[in-house]
Motif scaffolding. Structure first.
Motif, mmCIF file in Angstrom:
data_model
loop_
_atom_site.group_PDB
_atom_site.id
_atom_site.type_symbol
_atom_site.label_atom_id
_atom_site.label_comp_id
_atom_site.label_asym_id
_atom_site.label_seq_id
_atom_site.Cartn_x
_atom_site.Cartn_y
_atom_site.Cartn_z
ATOM 1 N N TYR A 25 51.213 29.586 67.981
ATOM 2 C CA TYR A 25 49.739 29.565 68.286
ATOM 3 C C TYR A 25 49.275 29.207 67.047
ATOM 4 N N TYR A 26 48.696 27.928 67.014
ATOM 5 C CA TYR A 26 48.163 27.349 65.823
ATOM 6 C C TYR A 26 48.913 27.238 64.738
ATOM 7 N N ALA A 27 50.263 27.008 64.913
ATOM 8 C CA ALA A 27 51.257 26.940 64.112
ATOM 9 C C ALA A 27 51.752 25.426 63.773
ATOM 10 N N ASP A 28 51.701 24.919 62.635
ATOM 11 C CA ASP A 28 51.958 23.535 62.295
ATOM 12 C C ASP A 28 53.064 23.448 61.328
ATOM 13 N N CYS A 29 53.711 22.446 61.420
ATOM 14 C CA CYS A 29 55.063 21.999 60.444
ATOM 15 C C CYS A 29 56.032 23.267 60.742
ATOM 16 N N CYS A 30 56.501 23.428 61.656
ATOM 17 C CA CYS A 30 57.656 24.549 61.939
ATOM 18 C C CYS A 30 58.885 23.741 62.520
ATOM 19 N N ASN A 31 60.269 24.414 61.913
ATOM 20 C CA ASN A 31 61.404 23.760 62.737
ATOM 21 C C ASN A 31 61.937 24.972 63.251
ATOM 22 N N ILE A 32 61.912 24.574 64.729
ATOM 23 C CA ILE A 32 62.809 25.663 65.684
ATOM 24 C C ILE A 32 64.042 25.311 66.059
ATOM 25 N N PHE A 33 64.842 25.915 65.801
ATOM 26 C CA PHE A 33 66.428 25.320 65.873
ATOM 27 C C PHE A 33 67.269 26.452 66.212
ATOM 28 N N ASN A 34 68.495 26.091 66.955
ATOM 29 C CA ASN A 34 69.438 27.089 67.290
ATOM 30 C C ASN A 34 69.071 28.361 68.142
ATOM 31 N N ASN A 35 68.376 28.518 68.826
ATOM 32 C CA ASN A 35 67.962 29.501 69.713
ATOM 33 C C ASN A 35 68.254 29.450 71.264
ATOM 34 N N ASN A 36 67.961 30.496 71.736
ATOM 35 C CA ASN A 36 68.452 30.721 73.316
ATOM 36 C C ASN A 36 67.137 31.357 73.776
ATOM 37 N N SER A 37 66.686 30.882 74.837
ATOM 38 C CA SER A 37 65.489 31.396 75.616
ATOM 39 C C SER A 37 65.888 31.359 77.100
ATOM 40 N N THR A 38 66.058 32.517 77.729
ATOM 41 C CA THR A 38 66.459 32.628 79.193
ATOM 42 C C THR A 38 65.594 33.401 79.918
ATOM 43 N N ASN A 39 65.118 33.346 81.094
ATOM 44 C CA ASN A 39 64.721 34.111 82.142
ATOM 45 C C ASN A 39 63.133 34.650 81.612
ATOM 46 N N ASP A 40 62.707 33.509 81.060
ATOM 47 C CA ASP A 40 61.195 33.607 80.504
ATOM 48 C C ASP A 40 60.172 32.825 81.431
ATOM 49 N N ARG A 41 58.887 33.000 81.312
ATOM 50 C CA ARG A 41 57.757 32.239 81.850
ATOM 51 C C ARG A 41 58.009 30.657 81.222
ATOM 52 N N CYS A 42 58.118 30.728 79.944
ATOM 53 C CA CYS A 42 58.250 29.544 79.150
ATOM 54 C C CYS A 42 59.347 29.778 78.203
ATOM 55 N N GLY A 43 60.358 28.728 77.960
ATOM 56 C CA GLY A 43 61.368 28.861 76.906
ATOM 57 C C GLY A 43 60.642 28.778 75.793
ATOM 58 N N ILE A 44 59.886 27.677 75.427
ATOM 59 C CA ILE A 44 59.020 27.832 74.232
ATOM 60 C C ILE A 44 57.716 27.186 74.663
ATOM 61 N N ARG A 45 56.567 27.753 74.078
ATOM 62 C CA ARG A 45 55.158 27.452 74.286
ATOM 63 C C ARG A 45 54.480 27.241 72.956
ATOM 64 N N LEU A 46 54.085 25.891 72.877
ATOM 65 C CA LEU A 46 53.435 25.444 71.668
ATOM 66 C C LEU A 46 51.703 25.422 72.053
ATOM 67 N N VAL A 47 50.950 26.111 71.581
ATOM 68 C CA VAL A 47 49.506 26.169 71.852
ATOM 69 C C VAL A 47 48.633 25.762 70.649
ATOM 70 N N CYS A 48 47.908 24.615 70.556
ATOM 71 C CA CYS A 48 47.112 24.176 69.377
ATOM 72 C C CYS A 48 48.102 23.985 68.235
ATOM 73 N N SER A 49 49.449 23.568 68.420
ATOM 74 C CA SER A 49 50.525 23.428 67.132
ATOM 75 C C SER A 49 50.650 22.088 67.150
ATOM 76 N N ASN A 50 50.947 21.557 65.823
ATOM 77 C CA ASN A 50 51.119 20.159 65.633
ATOM 78 C C ASN A 50 52.219 20.042 64.776
ATOM 79 N N ASN A 51 52.908 18.937 64.696
ATOM 80 C CA ASN A 51 53.693 18.450 63.543
ATOM 81 C C ASN A 51 55.043 19.574 63.582
ATOM 82 N N ASN A 52 55.439 20.075 64.718
ATOM 83 C CA ASN A 52 56.571 20.909 64.737
ATOM 84 C C ASN A 52 57.929 19.940 65.326
#
Length: 82
Positions: free
Chosen positions: A16-43
């Motif tokens: 949420y309002y997070a910029d320039c992040c690297n998200i790697f080597n994760n597991n997301s299961t049985n959630d509403r969203c695996g990954i959600r970016l809100v107002c987040s750029n250059n990730n």
């Protein structure tokens, strides 16, 4: 990773309002969203597994994000953008 949020909007990974992040080597299961970016750029998100979520990847008002080499399996919607 499971359940980073609570209630209807629960996401495995949530930026949420997070910029320039690297998200790697994760597991997301049985959630509403695996990954959600809100107002987040250059990730970037890579080498992640998004399994059995309602939405695999959701981008809300987010720009210039790079998505590559992710496994999106058995999600209702694979990638959504608003």
């Amino acid at each position: 990773m499971k359940g980073a949020g609570s209630g209807w909007g629960k996401s495995g990974i949530f930026l949420y309002y997070a910029d320039c992040c690297n998200i790697f080597n994760n597991n997301s299961t049985n959630d509403r969203c695996g990954i959600r970016l809100v107002c987040s750029n250059n990730n970037s998100t890579s080498n992640n597994n998004y399994l059995n979520n309602w939405y695999g990847i959701t981008l809300w008002y987010s720009n210039n994000n790079v998505i590559y080499l992710n496994n999106l399996i058995n999600n209702r919607d694979t990638i959504s953008s608003y």
